[in-house]
Design an enzyme around this catalytic site. Structure first.
Site, mmCIF file in Angstrom:
data_model
loop_
_atom_site.group_PDB
_atom_site.id
_atom_site.type_symbol
_atom_site.label_atom_id
_atom_site.label_comp_id
_atom_site.label_asym_id
_atom_site.label_seq_id
_atom_site.Cartn_x
_atom_site.Cartn_y
_atom_site.Cartn_z
ATOM 1 N N CYS A 99 0.816 -1.220 0.000
ATOM 2 C CA CYS A 99 0.000 0.000 0.000
ATOM 3 C C CYS A 99 0.842 1.259 0.000
ATOM 4 O O CYS A 99 0.686 2.115 -0.852
ATOM 5 C CB CYS A 99 -0.995 -0.016 1.133
ATOM 6 S SG CYS A 99 -0.314 -0.457 2.727
ATOM 7 N N GLU A 148 4.482 1.211 0.897
ATOM 8 C CA GLU A 148 5.896 0.927 1.122
ATOM 9 C C GLU A 148 6.664 1.001 -0.179
ATOM 10 O O GLU A 148 6.572 0.102 -1.006
ATOM 11 C CB GLU A 148 6.074 -0.484 1.687
ATOM 12 C CG GLU A 148 5.588 -0.653 3.091
ATOM 13 C CD GLU A 148 5.378 -2.112 3.401
ATOM 14 O OE1 GLU A 148 6.286 -2.724 3.967
ATOM 15 O OE2 GLU A 148 4.311 -2.654 3.074
#
Lengths: 828, 309
Positions: A476, A478
């Site tokens: 999401c 990173e």
């Protein structure tokens, strides 16, 4: 009920897409044990092979035998399972949760604090289960009696051989602080064991996969074996030869699996009476049968991309396994086809819309508590925009179409993200603003320069141009480097709020009474802050040490052979990614959530508590969940809070931020580099909150902790959204890998192209200080969300941004729905 | 003696009421009592005690704390809640109840702020105004009841190249308001109806002063003017009204207007003030087609017209 509708609402660009989308929305979630049964069957025969070759052989054997399923109307084919919304139960990773589920036993201690969604496809599961043809599995899946029997048998076989069993054997016997970890789970200091789905958070090297094809990679492996044996001392290189042999086995099997789809398409074409569909099936067949060689047209390239993506997905239990810089590596095929191949914009859009549906069809099953944490999301991230190697804005015509496809077919996957940089084209930026205004929550916006600084600081040898070109998102929020970053990055989350509770109570967890480590009970702000830091440091260190042992088990039992072979520089190095095959091994992160609550709590203690007696009164108030202490509660709530541009709170955030980063970076990871600090939320805020009593930030017992990383705790941002942004700018996001800030806008606030421009200007202002990293928006009327809660059937396709990912609102658990609603709405 | 004014709300990141991203500053006190007003807490000159039913735990600590006997207990919807005698409450300056309220259900709306203090807040968003072409908008209440204060803030913002917008009902003394009229880069001027009697019925005051001020602004500062035309059921929701207004504005050389269709978003605030919602045609909606027709009529009269809301 009165509410302001979303301004932008797309619809599928063709009847074909509509059909596929409707089919998806109507399907229940089903467990498919086919892959696992085949894998297990072969494993019984080759259990004593070398670890890499054994792993490759089992996976290859299963791939070659999977049933290819093609569906009416599809132009891009291939699925992870035989069902539209199927999930593979990876008992080879973790068998325990499957067995417990089959035996209907109580799961982990964290299940008590987890809840799941009930609407949409999940509602369909429960309706179908009543028919008796299927049973319910893990609360939201169906499973057939045949698959159940097979799954049970496999799970029993794996119970002492899976990664989790091997890992447990290692760390429970070798690791001196095993008791701390086990107690940490009991008190929900950590998220549940991550073993059922530890992989993901990386992107394959699609540039190479498309460019030279699997054939090219197979040739390279063969050449490497030849070279090795040509040199004296080759005997020391056997581990490498094992890897190359394993890679060849898997790459060949992947081709066979892809070609099986081609053959199935041909068989269908022969029987097909409609000439138009017959031609389509023949094209599909050709596109699949050419897999392994470089594709020519856009349609063919998309099919190859999808098969390679899926093959990687099948190999491991992934979360966050992502698409990467799609508009960069697909652009050559798209441009060429647009210029010379007769590809129209309409056709390209239709294909991209169909691809979105394919991505969304993938489901996963993991332990109950991890389902709750991820809200069932797979976090497949498609990254757009950004910079080219030489620093030019990288968006193009394909970037716009990818956003348009997401507007037209608002599926939850893949999540769209934009590497924001000031030079992106106005057309692309406006299209992204339109996407935001559909209310689906994407694209999310990421500040390119902040990540460049982070990665260049950790990996200077890679060079700025390389990092610009391959900067992508693995999951999401990173960031990772596409095609060359090690994947298994983190062992789950640390609960900051629980650490604060331990600090407050001298090391005892007030909910369970478990004593983690006996410490003096603090009597003032300074001693509380010091105790918190000490517990934080210990919790980080032990979590890292524990995970380093588990990852040895990963390398022994489930090393990723296909994924390694199609990423750099495994083949050149002759090592899989667990053994140092990647160019970038500095990716393993330590994650945490709830820091905002700790900041608010410390700020409140500093402002309100003036001595040991007051501290004791505070503890009594917390124990009573504020009952009988209403005035104290009021004073605590009125104390300085993060998100108001108030240095009394923001200064504490800055200090703790730096402390956390330094503490994480001190720990070595299992690949010989340093751990990388990160903070995320996914849906941890609910279970983490449920496990914690009232806290000195004014939270009541069980209330969710703050979502996001720099989002204020719901309701505590009193100075308006501009102050939230200013607070977010005060922390240096280039220190961490990640970051997350939610903002919610009322649809009327962003109306028209002027509204879009204002949104873009806002993003620019937030990012220009070079400190803030991410921002995402929900553009929905909260009254509409309440209406959707009451009448889920009428809002089946309503998507909202949760925390680093988007989800169908009606499939979210109630507590997460409430939090989305509560997030301060900016009615402008 | 520093300049100060009663401020009852500050909203950042606003996209309406001017260019770019703006901060809205709401000043307290209004000479009119429009029946559809969506900011009733800003009408009276002084701070207003508000009571939020949803937050109230019914502990009645406020009753025990009140030194005036202004709070009684009453049973409403099956639970015991405080009932505030507004007349007694408004005369009070001690407000012991506020400190004793554990839930924040009681809150005072409006506080005196010095220009210094307000500017300190606004200054933090200057980068945002620069990047978006935005600025500060004064609304209310009636901001021109505090013309020196508005002019002071506008002058400080001017030094950064940031503009100030004023939204006004037009009911003020010309000479007193002059500094603020001068300092504002744009004036949103509300025009409700042309009929004096109707105006009095719906707003509590006739409209002679308002029209005279508008005419004078049209003569002296036409370029700053945008006329806000609320479309209120029973008052101004007719095509004839639009034609009449259009002719008048065009005749005075005014060129820009915006239509503000009626909404009920402020209705909940009346409850917190212990007042009944005064607009009687409040259950009627303004048909979107009518708004479009009114817009056309105004455009035909030669005006540039937007629809906000």
């Amino acid at each position: 009920m009165d509410f302001v509708p979303r301004e932008i609402m797309g619809s599928p660009s063709s009847p074909r897409v509509q059909t596929c989308y409707d089919r998806y929305l109507a399907e229940p979630l089903i467990i498919d044990a086919e892959y696992l049964c085949l894998y297990t069957e072969r494993h019984r025969q080759v259990a004593f092979w070398e670890e890499q070759e054994r792993r490759a052989e089992c996976h290859a054997y299963a791939l070659e035998r999977l049933t290819p399923v093609l569906r009416e109307g599809e132009l891009i084919v291939g699925g992870k399972t035989r069902y539209v919304r199927g999930a593979v139960p990876y008992a080879n990773y973790a068998a325990d949760y499957i067995l417990r589920e089959l035996r209907r036993e109580q799961q982990e201690s964290q299940d008590a604090v987890t809840d799941l969604g009930t609407g949409g496809g999940i509602a369909r599961v429960h309706a179908l289960a009543e028919s008796g043809e299927f049973e319910v599995f893990c609360h939201k899946f169906l499973i057939s009696p045949q698959d159940k029997a097979c799954l049970w048998e496999c799970a029993e076989y794996w119970s002492d051989k899976c990664m989790q069993a091997e890992g447990d054997r290692l760390w429970k016997t070798h690791y001196p602080h095993a008791g701390w970890i086990e107690n940490g789970w009991r008190i929900v200091l950590y998220t549940a064991p991550h073993d059922p789905a530890p992989d993901g958070r990386f992107v394959l090297d699609f540039e190479t996969i498309l460019g030279v094809g699997l054939d090219g990679l197979i040739d390279r492996c063969k050449a490497k074996i030849k070279e090795t044996f040509a040199q004296p001392g080759a005997i020391e290189e056997t581990a490498k030869v094992h890897f190359w042999r394993a890679a060849i086995r898997v790459l060949e099997a992947t081709k066979t699996w892809a070609h099986n789809y081609g053959r199935a398409a041909l068989a269908l074409a022969e029987r097909e009476a409609r000439p138009e569909r017959k031609a389509e099936l023949e094209t599909i067949a050709a596109n699949c049968l050419s897999f392994g060689r470089r594709p020519a047209g856009f349609h063919e390239a998309l099919q190859h991309f999808w098969l390679a993506y899926l093959a990687g997905h099948l190999e491991g239990a992934h979360l966050g396994y992502s698409v990467g810089r799609f508009d960069r590596y697909m652009a050559p095929y798209f441009q060429a086809d647009r210029e010379h191949g007769g590809l129209t914009e309409e056709r390209a859009l239709e294909l991209l819309e169909l691809l979105r549906i394919k991505h969304t069809e993938i489901e996963y099953v993991a332990s109950f508590s991890w389902e709750g944490l991820g809200s069932g999301n797979l976090f497949q991230n498609m990254m757009l925009g950004g910079l080219t190697e030489d620093g030019q804005p990288a968006d193009n015509e394909l970037s716009l179409l990818a956003v348009q496809a997401a507007i037209n077919v608002p599926t939850t996957q893949p999540t769209l993200s934009v590497w924001w940089t000031p030079g992106l084209s106005p057309e692309f930026l406006l299209k992204c603003a339109e996407g935001v205004k559909t209310g689906v929550g994407f694209p999310a916006w990421f500040n390119t320069d902040v990540y460049l600084k982070h990665e260049l600081g950790r990996n200077p040898q890679l060079g700025l141009g390389f990092i610009r070109k391959y900067a992508a998102m693995g999951g999401c929020t990173e960031p990772i480097l596409e095609g060359c970053s090690y994947g298994v990055v983190q062992p789950g989350f640390i609960n900051h709020v629980k650490l604060l509770e331990l600090a407050l109570h001298g090391g005892r967890d007030p909910r369970t009474g478990i004593v983690m480590e006996e410490r003096p009970v603090p009597g003032d702000f300074e001693s509380l802050a010091a105790a918190y830091r000490r517990f934080l440091e210990t919790a980080i260190r032990r979590w890292q040490e524990y995970w380093n042992v588990v990852m040895e088990a990963h390398a022994r039992t489930v090393p990723l052979i296909f994924c390694s072979a199609v990423m750099r520089d495994s083949i050149e190095r002759g090592r899989n990614m667990d053994r140092g095959g990647m160019l970038n091994n500095a990716t393993p992160t330590t994650l945490s959530s709830g820091l905002v609550n700790v900041v608010n709590a410390l700020a409140a203690v500093k402002a309100v508590v003036d001595g040991p007696a007051a501290m004791d009164e505070l503890r009594a108030a917390l124990a009573a969940d504020w009952k009988g202490y209403e005035l104290l509660h009021r004073r605590i709530l009125d104390a300085p809070k993060w998100g108001n541009d108030d240095d009394a709170a923001d200064g504490i955030m800055r200090d703790l931020w730096a402390f956390y980063c330094a503490a994480v970076e001190r720990g070595p990871n299992y690949l010989g580099e340093r751990y990388d600090p990160s903070m995320l939320a996914i849906s941890t805020m609910t279970p983490f909150g449920k496990a914690c009593g009232a806290t000195p930030d004014g939270r009541t017992a069980g209330e969710p902790v703050a979502d996001g990383v720099t989002s204020p705790h719901p309701g505590s941002d009193r100075n308006g959204p501009a102050a939230v942004l200013r607070s977010a700018q005060k922390v240096d996001h280039s220190r961490i890998r990640g970051g997350l800030l939610n903002l919610k806008f009322h649809p009327s606030a962003l109306r028209g192209v002027d509204g879009s421009r204002k949104l873009l200007q806002l993003i620019r202002t937030l990012f220009e200080t070079q400190t803030a990293f991410q921002v995402q928006f929900n553009v929905v009327d909260s009254r509409m969300l309440r209406e959707a809660q009451a009448h889920p059937e009428a809002y089946r396709d309503l998507i909202v941004r949760v925390a680093g990912f988007s989800a169908y609102f009606v499939e979210l658990q109630k507590s997460v729905q409430d939090q989305v609603i509560e997030r301060t709405e900016h009615v402008l | 003696m520093p300049r100060s004014a009663p401020v009852f709300d500050i909203q950042s990141l606003a996209v309406h009421d001017g260019e770019g991203l703006r901060t809205l500053v709401f000043l307290q006190g209004c000479p009119l009592r429009c029946s559809w007003c969506s900011n009733p807490e800003g009408q009276a000159a002084g701070p207003q005690m508000r009571w939020h039913a949803a937050k109230c735990s019914g502990c009645l600590a406020c009753r025990d704390a009140c030194t005036r006997g202004a709070v009684m207990a009453e049973v409403r919807d099956g639970r015991t809640v405080p009932a505030i005698d507004r007349r007694l409450c408004e005369a009070c300056r001690e407000r012991a109840c506020l400190e004793r309220c554990p839930t924040g259900a009681l809150a005072l709306s409006g506080r005196a702020m010095t220009a210094e203090a307000l500017f300190k807040i606004l200054r933090q968003d200057i980068r945002l105004y620069w990047n978006t072409g935005g600025g500060v908008t004064f609304g209310g209440g009636e901001p021109l009841l505090h013309p020196d204060f508005v002019a002071d803030i506008a002058g400080r913002l001017r030094a950064y190249g940031v503009g100030t917008v004023v939204e006004t009902c037009g009911e003020w003394d010309w000479e007193a308001a002059a500094p603020a009229l001068e300092a504002a880069e744009r004036i949103y001027f509300d025009l409700k109806t042309l009929g004096p009697e109707k105006h009095r019925r719906f707003t509590g005051r006739p409209n002679e002063t308002i029209l005279a001020n508008l005419k004078r602004l049209a003569e002296t500062r036409p370029g700053k003017m945008i006329i806000s035309l609320p479309v209120i059921p029973g008052l101004s929701d007719t095509l004839e009204h639009a034609r009449e207004i259009g002719a008048l504005l065009a005749g005075w050389g005014l060129r820009r207007a915006r239509l503000l269709p009626y909404h009920r978003l402020g209705i909940g605030k009346y409850e917190t003030l212990g007042r009944a919602y005064p607009h009687r045609s409040g259950d009627r909606d303004v048909p979107p087609a009518l708004v479009v027709a009114m817009q056309d009529a105004l455009i035909s009269a030669g005006l540039t017209v937007t629809v906000d809301g």
